[in-house]
Design a protein around this motif. Sequence first.
Motif, PDB file in Angstrom:
ATOM      1  N   ALA A 179      55.577  55.564 -16.490  1.00 51.38           N
ATOM      2  CA  ALA A 179      54.755  55.444 -15.284  1.00 51.38           C
ATOM      3  C   ALA A 179      55.486  55.991 -14.063  1.00 51.38           C
ATOM      4  O   ALA A 179      54.888  56.672 -13.214  1.00 51.38           O
ATOM      5  CB  ALA A 179      54.354  53.987 -15.057  1.00 51.38           C
ATOM      6  N   LEU A 180      56.776  55.732 -13.974  1.00 53.28           N
ATOM      7  CA  LEU A 180      57.545  56.248 -12.847  1.00 53.28           C
ATOM      8  C   LEU A 180      57.755  57.748 -12.954  1.00 53.28           C
ATOM      9  O   LEU A 180      57.891  58.435 -11.945  1.00 53.28           O
ATOM     10  CB  LEU A 180      58.895  55.533 -12.755  1.00 53.28           C
ATOM     11  N   VAL A 181      57.791  58.264 -14.170  1.00 57.83           N
ATOM     12  CA  VAL A 181      57.855  59.720 -14.355  1.00 57.83           C
ATOM     13  C   VAL A 181      56.602  60.367 -13.773  1.00 57.83           C
ATOM     14  O   VAL A 181      56.670  61.405 -13.104  1.00 57.83           O
ATOM     15  CB  VAL A 181      58.015  60.077 -15.846  1.00 57.83           C
ATOM     16  N   ALA A 182      55.447  59.738 -14.020  1.00 61.22           N
ATOM     17  CA  ALA A 182      54.185  60.249 -13.455  1.00 61.22           C
ATOM     18  C   ALA A 182      54.224  60.209 -11.931  1.00 61.22           C
ATOM     19  O   ALA A 182      53.817  61.170 -11.257  1.00 61.22           O
ATOM     20  CB  ALA A 182      53.005  59.429 -13.977  1.00 61.22           C
ATOM     21  N   ARG A 183      54.700  59.106 -11.385  1.00 64.03           N
ATOM     22  CA  ARG A 183      54.777  58.960  -9.922  1.00 64.03           C
ATOM     23  C   ARG A 183      55.744  59.974  -9.319  1.00 64.03           C
ATOM     24  O   ARG A 183      55.458  60.587  -8.284  1.00 64.03           O
ATOM     25  CB  ARG A 183      55.224  57.536  -9.583  1.00 64.03           C
ATOM     26  N   ALA A 184      56.895  60.154  -9.952  1.00 62.83           N
ATOM     27  CA  ALA A 184      57.887  61.100  -9.448  1.00 62.83           C
ATOM     28  C   ALA A 184      57.364  62.535  -9.521  1.00 62.83           C
ATOM     29  O   ALA A 184      57.600  63.344  -8.608  1.00 62.83           O
ATOM     30  CB  ALA A 184      59.185  60.975 -10.252  1.00 62.83           C
ATOM     31  N   PHE A 185      56.645  62.859 -10.582  1.00 65.80           N
ATOM     32  CA  PHE A 185      56.075  64.201 -10.718  1.00 65.80           C
ATOM     33  C   PHE A 185      55.146  64.513  -9.549  1.00 65.80           C
ATOM     34  O   PHE A 185      55.243  65.579  -8.926  1.00 65.80           O
ATOM     35  CB  PHE A 185      55.311  64.303 -12.039  1.00 65.80           C
ATOM     36  N   LEU A 186      54.243  63.588  -9.236  1.00 66.28           N
ATOM     37  CA  LEU A 186      53.327  63.819  -8.126  1.00 66.28           C
ATOM     38  C   LEU A 186      54.053  63.812  -6.792  1.00 66.28           C
ATOM     39  O   LEU A 186      53.718  64.594  -5.885  1.00 66.28           O
ATOM     40  CB  LEU A 186      52.229  62.752  -8.120  1.00 66.28           C
ATOM     41  N   PHE A 187      55.050  62.949  -6.650  1.00 62.58           N
ATOM     42  CA  PHE A 187      55.762  62.833  -5.382  1.00 62.58           C
ATOM     43  C   PHE A 187      56.453  64.142  -5.012  1.00 62.58           C
ATOM     44  O   PHE A 187      56.458  64.547  -3.852  1.00 62.58           O
ATOM     45  CB  PHE A 187      56.788  61.701  -5.473  1.00 62.58           C
ATOM     46  N   PHE A 188      57.030  64.804  -6.009  1.00 59.91           N
ATOM     47  CA  PHE A 188      57.762  66.040  -5.723  1.00 59.91           C
ATOM     48  C   PHE A 188      56.892  67.287  -5.858  1.00 59.91           C
ATOM     49  O   PHE A 188      57.165  68.298  -5.214  1.00 59.91           O
ATOM     50  CB  PHE A 188      58.979  66.148  -6.641  1.00 59.91           C
ATOM     51  N   ALA A 189      55.853  67.233  -6.692  1.00 66.64           N
ATOM     52  CA  ALA A 189      54.986  68.403  -6.874  1.00 66.64           C
ATOM     53  C   ALA A 189      53.910  68.492  -5.795  1.00 66.64           C
ATOM     54  O   ALA A 189      53.528  69.597  -5.382  1.00 66.64           O
ATOM     55  CB  ALA A 189      54.335  68.371  -8.262  1.00 66.64           C
ATOM     56  N   TYR A 190      53.407  67.336  -5.345  1.00 68.20           N
ATOM     57  CA  TYR A 190      52.328  67.318  -4.351  1.00 68.20           C
ATOM     58  C   TYR A 190      52.667  66.310  -3.251  1.00 68.20           C
ATOM     59  O   TYR A 190      51.971  65.306  -3.081  1.00 68.20           O
ATOM     60  CB  TYR A 190      51.001  66.956  -5.018  1.00 68.20           C
ATOM     61  N   PRO A 191      53.730  66.548  -2.496  1.00 66.15           N
ATOM     62  CA  PRO A 191      54.150  65.571  -1.483  1.00 66.15           C
ATOM     63  C   PRO A 191      53.112  65.310  -0.401  1.00 66.15           C
ATOM     64  O   PRO A 191      53.018  64.198   0.108  1.00 66.15           O
ATOM     65  CB  PRO A 191      55.422  66.205  -0.897  1.00 66.15           C
ATOM     66  N   ALA A 192      52.317  66.318  -0.051  1.00 63.35           N
ATOM     67  CA  ALA A 192      51.313  66.137   1.002  1.00 63.35           C
ATOM     68  C   ALA A 192      50.237  65.147   0.584  1.00 63.35           C
ATOM     69  O   ALA A 192      49.677  64.436   1.423  1.00 63.35           O
ATOM     70  CB  ALA A 192      50.683  67.476   1.361  1.00 63.35           C
ATOM     71  N   GLN A 193      49.923  65.104  -0.705  1.00 61.73           N
ATOM     72  CA  GLN A 193      48.891  64.193  -1.208  1.00 61.73           C
ATOM     73  C   GLN A 193      49.447  62.816  -1.551  1.00 61.73           C
ATOM     74  O   GLN A 193      48.694  61.923  -1.930  1.00 61.73           O
ATOM     75  CB  GLN A 193      48.225  64.786  -2.461  1.00 61.73           C
ATOM     76  N   MET A 194      50.772  62.643  -1.432  1.00 62.16           N
ATOM     77  CA  MET A 194      51.383  61.368  -1.802  1.00 62.16           C
ATOM     78  C   MET A 194      52.072  60.689  -0.624  1.00 62.16           C
ATOM     79  O   MET A 194      52.801  59.715  -0.800  1.00 62.16           O
ATOM     80  CB  MET A 194      52.412  61.600  -2.923  1.00 62.16           C
ATOM     81  N   SER A 195      51.873  61.203   0.568  1.00 60.91           N
ATOM     82  CA  SER A 195      52.517  60.618   1.738  1.00 60.91           C
ATOM     83  C   SER A 195      51.611  60.761   2.945  1.00 60.91           C
ATOM     84  O   SER A 195      50.528  61.356   2.865  1.00 60.91           O
ATOM     85  CB  SER A 195      53.872  61.304   1.997  1.00 60.91           C
TER      86      SER A 195
END
Length: 393
Positions: A179-195
């Motif tokens: 689950a954290l791998v999924a979160r980390a993937f989005l956090f670094f791949a799509y930072p604008a959509q995750m912050s």
Amino acid sequence: MKFIKNFFERTEPLVQKGAKYSWLGSVHEGFFTFLFVSKDTSKSGTHIHDFIDLKRTMSIVVLALVPALLFGMYNVGFQHYKAIGELASTGFFGIFLYGLLKVIPVIAVSYIVGLGIEFVFAQLRGHGIHEGFLVSGILIPMIMPIETPLWMVALATAFAVILGKEVFGGTGMNIWNPALVARAFLFFAYPAQMSGESVWVALSSTDKVIDGFSGATPMANAAAGHLNYSVADAFFGFIPGSIGETSAFAILIGALILIVTGIGSWKIMVSTLAGGAVMGLILNAASGSEALSAANQVYFSMPFWHHLILGGFMFGAIFMATDPVSASQTEKGKYIYGFLIGILAILIRVINPAFPEGMMLAILLMNTFAPLIDHYVVAGNIKKRMKRAKISA
């Protein structure tokens, strides 16, 4: 349930090896053992079988997640109606229903994509369906912002299952928490959509947000040098944040379930909280430094216990750090592993303004070092025994 069991028993010969539908054997076995205790017995030797198998274990974890999930649904509606100024005129069920309708599609996408991939790998490898995704499938939505696009949830889930778990051999072999791998993937791949502020509050293009409303999380506010949420709001969860992470109260109910049933490690939970408290106290001691900016002063001077109920710290300590696959396995190692997670989470959160929420990175980092911790714990135990053996000789 009797007729369901009879259905599985009648259709079992059709999916056995060599039968017409043998290619569906893994799917048939997966659904049967999810609903009922497996009827398989040992063929040789003497073995004791416990009714608490892996599927039952995963089911208890899901049950422990329910309080945080239900509150998360309510909070999604709460933050929505608060943003548009209609909170006072909307009843409890209206608020909850709005959140329910927003969260259910995210959960559905996670399970459909994740289980679909699990089924494919089970068929290709010719083994039973792994049970681990029962938990990962609900954890992934719970650690996402509510406005995360569904296609991103699907992509992150696929990434987590394939590259975070299946390439290592499947359930029980993964290095990191999926689950954290999924979160980390989005956090670094799509930072604008995750912050930012807009991702944490569910709003449509036609909604008119009232003046002065901020959708920023407490972590983002603290990083900017101010806090505008009370301790009660932070503890009970009436704050913007990921779907299942806002309510420390609901999370603690889940922790009680895990501890009473013996499913979750209280050693990791307690040591993680202790590590966070120690680092919080250290930062408090350094808060008077003139070298700190005004924003850093707010973060450094925040009471240590306030750190523990903000952001994803409590959720990570209870449900993520305790993942039995990626965590330390030795008893002493669990204390070390959890304590370092708590230390690193608060340190990253406060020192690096680019990562106002450090729990994800702390857990993934310690997942990497968990085998090393266990190695040295075991080596230390062997060394002590060798010394005792020499003395007794």
